[in-house]
Write a protein that holds these residues in place. Sequence first.
Motif, PDB file in Angstrom:
ATOM      1  N   LYS A  65       0.834  -1.212   0.000  1.00  0.00           N
ATOM      2  CA  LYS A  65       0.000   0.000   0.000  1.00  0.00           C
ATOM      3  C   LYS A  65       0.861   1.250   0.000  1.00  0.00           C
ATOM      4  O   LYS A  65       0.560   2.223  -0.688  1.00  0.00           O
ATOM      5  CB  LYS A  65      -0.917  -0.009   1.225  1.00  0.00           C
ATOM      6  N   GLN A  66       1.934   1.183   0.763  1.00  0.00           N
ATOM      7  CA  GLN A  66       2.827   2.325   0.878  1.00  0.00           C
ATOM      8  C   GLN A  66       3.468   2.649  -0.473  1.00  0.00           C
ATOM      9  O   GLN A  66       3.477   3.801  -0.898  1.00  0.00           O
ATOM     10  CB  GLN A  66       3.911   1.974   1.892  1.00  0.00           C
ATOM     11  N   VAL A  67       3.960   1.601  -1.143  1.00  0.00           N
ATOM     12  CA  VAL A  67       4.654   1.836  -2.406  1.00  0.00           C
ATOM     13  C   VAL A  67       3.658   2.266  -3.489  1.00  0.00           C
ATOM     14  O   VAL A  67       3.954   3.120  -4.321  1.00  0.00           O
ATOM     15  CB  VAL A  67       5.512   0.614  -2.821  1.00  0.00           C
ATOM     16  N   LEU A  68       2.429   1.734  -3.440  1.00  0.00           N
ATOM     17  CA  LEU A  68       1.414   2.137  -4.434  1.00  0.00           C
ATOM     18  C   LEU A  68       1.025   3.598  -4.233  1.00  0.00           C
ATOM     19  O   LEU A  68       0.857   4.346  -5.193  1.00  0.00           O
ATOM     20  CB  LEU A  68       0.177   1.237  -4.331  1.00  0.00           C
ATOM     21  N   ALA A  69       0.881   3.994  -2.970  1.00  0.00           N
ATOM     22  CA  ALA A  69       0.506   5.381  -2.680  1.00  0.00           C
ATOM     23  C   ALA A  69       1.597   6.331  -3.173  1.00  0.00           C
ATOM     24  O   ALA A  69       1.320   7.475  -3.543  1.00  0.00           O
ATOM     25  CB  ALA A  69       0.274   5.555  -1.186  1.00  0.00           C
ATOM     26  N   LYS A  70       2.833   5.851  -3.181  1.00  0.00           N
ATOM     27  CA  LYS A  70       3.947   6.698  -3.609  1.00  0.00           C
ATOM     28  C   LYS A  70       4.006   6.809  -5.130  1.00  0.00           C
ATOM     29  O   LYS A  70       4.142   7.889  -5.676  1.00  0.00           O
ATOM     30  CB  LYS A  70       5.261   6.120  -3.071  1.00  0.00           C
ATOM     31  N   ILE A  71       3.879   5.659  -5.829  1.00  0.00           N
ATOM     32  CA  ILE A  71       4.048   5.711  -7.285  1.00  0.00           C
ATOM     33  C   ILE A  71       2.765   6.084  -8.024  1.00  0.00           C
ATOM     34  O   ILE A  71       2.820   6.554  -9.143  1.00  0.00           O
ATOM     35  CB  ILE A  71       4.606   4.386  -7.869  1.00  0.00           C
ATOM     36  N   ALA A  72       1.609   5.872  -7.411  1.00  0.00           N
ATOM     37  CA  ALA A  72       0.356   6.171  -8.118  1.00  0.00           C
ATOM     38  C   ALA A  72      -0.700   6.703  -7.160  1.00  0.00           C
ATOM     39  O   ALA A  72      -1.729   6.061  -6.940  1.00  0.00           O
ATOM     40  CB  ALA A  72      -0.155   4.919  -8.824  1.00  0.00           C
ATOM     41  N   PRO A  73      -0.450   7.880  -6.587  1.00  0.00           N
ATOM     42  CA  PRO A  73      -1.418   8.406  -5.607  1.00  0.00           C
ATOM     43  C   PRO A  73      -2.800   8.622  -6.216  1.00  0.00           C
ATOM     44  O   PRO A  73      -3.814   8.529  -5.522  1.00  0.00           O
ATOM     45  CB  PRO A  73      -0.787   9.731  -5.151  1.00  0.00           C
ATOM     46  N   GLU A  74      -2.845   8.871  -7.551  1.00  0.00           N
ATOM     47  CA  GLU A  74      -4.139   9.178  -8.190  1.00  0.00           C
ATOM     48  C   GLU A  74      -5.003   7.929  -8.364  1.00  0.00           C
ATOM     49  O   GLU A  74      -6.196   8.023  -8.613  1.00  0.00           O
ATOM     50  CB  GLU A  74      -3.909   9.888  -9.532  1.00  0.00           C
ATOM     51  N   LEU A  75      -4.405   6.729  -8.235  1.00  0.00           N
ATOM     52  CA  LEU A  75      -5.163   5.499  -8.472  1.00  0.00           C
ATOM     53  C   LEU A  75      -5.725   4.892  -7.190  1.00  0.00           C
ATOM     54  O   LEU A  75      -6.521   3.961  -7.225  1.00  0.00           O
ATOM     55  CB  LEU A  75      -4.286   4.463  -9.184  1.00  0.00           C
ATOM     56  N   GLY A  76      -5.284   5.409  -6.044  1.00  0.00           N
ATOM     57  CA  GLY A  76      -5.746   4.851  -4.781  1.00  0.00           C
ATOM     58  C   GLY A  76      -5.047   3.524  -4.522  1.00  0.00           C
ATOM     59  O   GLY A  76      -4.477   2.926  -5.421  1.00  0.00           O
ATOM     60  N   ALA A  77      -5.062   3.093  -3.287  1.00  0.00           N
ATOM     61  CA  ALA A  77      -4.372   1.836  -2.959  1.00  0.00           C
ATOM     62  C   ALA A  77      -5.371   0.833  -2.403  1.00  0.00           C
ATOM     63  O   ALA A  77      -5.203   0.276  -1.335  1.00  0.00           O
ATOM     64  CB  ALA A  77      -3.238   2.094  -1.978  1.00  0.00           C
ATOM     65  N   ASP A  78      -6.446   0.615  -3.174  1.00  0.00           N
ATOM     66  CA  ASP A  78      -7.457  -0.371  -2.771  1.00  0.00           C
ATOM     67  C   ASP A  78      -6.963  -1.753  -3.189  1.00  0.00           C
ATOM     68  O   ASP A  78      -7.115  -2.155  -4.342  1.00  0.00           O
ATOM     69  CB  ASP A  78      -8.792  -0.025  -3.444  1.00  0.00           C
ATOM     70  N   VAL A  79      -6.306  -2.458  -2.276  1.00  0.00           N
ATOM     71  CA  VAL A  79      -5.823  -3.809  -2.597  1.00  0.00           C
ATOM     72  C   VAL A  79      -6.623  -4.840  -1.813  1.00  0.00           C
ATOM     73  O   VAL A  79      -6.935  -4.650  -0.647  1.00  0.00           O
ATOM     74  CB  VAL A  79      -4.309  -3.976  -2.325  1.00  0.00           C
ATOM     75  N   ARG A  80      -6.989  -5.911  -2.496  1.00  0.00           N
ATOM     76  CA  ARG A  80      -7.816  -6.959  -1.893  1.00  0.00           C
ATOM     77  C   ARG A  80      -7.056  -8.272  -1.962  1.00  0.00           C
ATOM     78  O   ARG A  80      -6.720  -8.747  -3.044  1.00  0.00           O
ATOM     79  CB  ARG A  80      -9.138  -7.063  -2.646  1.00  0.00           C
ATOM     80  N   LYS A  81      -6.816  -8.824  -0.814  1.00  0.00           N
ATOM     81  CA  LYS A  81      -5.988 -10.031  -0.732  1.00  0.00           C
ATOM     82  C   LYS A  81      -6.705 -11.224  -1.353  1.00  0.00           C
ATOM     83  O   LYS A  81      -7.834 -11.557  -0.991  1.00  0.00           O
ATOM     84  CB  LYS A  81      -5.682 -10.308   0.728  1.00  0.00           C
ATOM     85  N   SER A  82      -6.031 -11.905  -2.305  1.00  0.00           N
ATOM     86  CA  SER A  82      -6.658 -13.066  -2.937  1.00  0.00           C
ATOM     87  C   SER A  82      -5.997 -14.359  -2.488  1.00  0.00           C
ATOM     88  O   SER A  82      -6.587 -15.425  -2.566  1.00  0.00           O
ATOM     89  CB  SER A  82      -6.599 -12.941  -4.455  1.00  0.00           C
ATOM     90  N   ALA A  83      -4.762 -14.290  -2.033  1.00  0.00           N
ATOM     91  CA  ALA A  83      -4.005 -15.456  -1.600  1.00  0.00           C
ATOM     92  C   ALA A  83      -2.788 -14.929  -0.847  1.00  0.00           C
ATOM     93  O   ALA A  83      -2.530 -13.727  -0.884  1.00  0.00           O
ATOM     94  CB  ALA A  83      -3.575 -16.289  -2.803  1.00  0.00           C
ATOM     95  N   PRO A  84      -2.021 -15.810  -0.191  1.00  0.00           N
ATOM     96  CA  PRO A  84      -0.811 -15.308   0.458  1.00  0.00           C
ATOM     97  C   PRO A  84       0.094 -14.633  -0.568  1.00  0.00           C
ATOM     98  O   PRO A  84       0.381 -15.218  -1.613  1.00  0.00           O
ATOM     99  CB  PRO A  84      -0.151 -16.574   1.015  1.00  0.00           C
ATOM    100  N   ASN A  85       0.487 -13.407  -0.303  1.00  0.00           N
ATOM    101  CA  ASN A  85       1.364 -12.623  -1.179  1.00  0.00           C
ATOM    102  C   ASN A  85       0.744 -12.296  -2.540  1.00  0.00           C
ATOM    103  O   ASN A  85       1.459 -12.040  -3.493  1.00  0.00           O
ATOM    104  CB  ASN A  85       2.717 -13.328  -1.381  1.00  0.00           C
ATOM    105  N   GLN A  86      -0.567 -12.336  -2.620  1.00  0.00           N
ATOM    106  CA  GLN A  86      -1.225 -11.954  -3.873  1.00  0.00           C
ATOM    107  C   GLN A  86      -2.436 -11.084  -3.569  1.00  0.00           C
ATOM    108  O   GLN A  86      -3.161 -11.344  -2.624  1.00  0.00           O
ATOM    109  CB  GLN A  86      -1.682 -13.189  -4.641  1.00  0.00           C
ATOM    110  N   TRP A  87      -2.607 -10.079  -4.416  1.00  0.00           N
ATOM    111  CA  TRP A  87      -3.712  -9.143  -4.216  1.00  0.00           C
ATOM    112  C   TRP A  87      -4.319  -8.757  -5.554  1.00  0.00           C
ATOM    113  O   TRP A  87      -3.675  -8.856  -6.590  1.00  0.00           O
ATOM    114  CB  TRP A  87      -3.203  -7.858  -3.544  1.00  0.00           C
TER     115      TRP A  87
END
Lengths: 180, 92
Positions: free
Chosen positions: A49-71
């Motif tokens: 989330k931290q890295v996404l907020a840094k590289i793409a603040p305009e896209l939001g960091a809505d990540v949904r966990k689908s499996a261990p280490n996968q979103w």
Amino acid sequence: MRDYPLENRSAFSPDVAVGTGAAINLAPVPGGFVIHVLGDAKSDEAALKQVLAKIAPELGADVRKSAPNQWFWVGDAAVYSDRLTELQAGLVNQFALADQTHGRVRMRLSGASSRTVLAKGTMVDLSADLFAIGQSAMTQIGHIGAMITRIEDDSFELIVLRSFAASLWDELHHMAAEFR
Amino acid sequence: MSSLVKCPHCGLRPREEFTIRGEVATPRPSAGADEATWFDHVYLRDNPRGEHREYWHHSSGCRRWLVLTRNTLTHETSDVVDASTLKTEGAQ
């Protein structure tokens, strides 16, 4: 390099009938993006989330966990392939992106009866104390694999493979019939 | 009511979400082992009464391979772990 970039077109026709009742509504989520994020064995959600907020603040960091280490990284803006290349370049080596926008369809089931309707198809306990707002589960609705995310108290977003979207849509209509 | 399996990643899930692969076989014999040893490894399966370790794939959930310890008598599942933990087990 992609010689034949896929065109991201909604699986739904623009005039799809959307219910307006208070008890139950099913609506497509048009546009936006779904990107599969694969992390290495040591990756964690907070770092992502931290890295996404840094590289793409305009896209939001809505990540949904689908499996261990996968979103699934989901948002409402349009992300074109050039932008995706940029994003991948901006990410640390720990994470890889695979665009799924063309392959996974989002729809939203809302209304007072939405939980009851979903309970007919999935065995995941959706009661508010166990499945809070923002929480996701990769599961089956009937026999169709889908990801369920609680958006609000009585509103759920479903992500389903595009080829199963029509089946799920029909099935949900059957399941919701008694509330309309 | 279907039986519930406690996936270490997803929590309690119905059996229908899983694909069952079968027993966790004994380690692969060495390439030079005699024919009887190989025949046993490839074709012969135990049918134990009681605890049994099996590979289950959470195909409709996290898509991880799991190792499930199931009692063939009572269908109780006492232990479910990610199959990657077998690697560390083998290293011991």
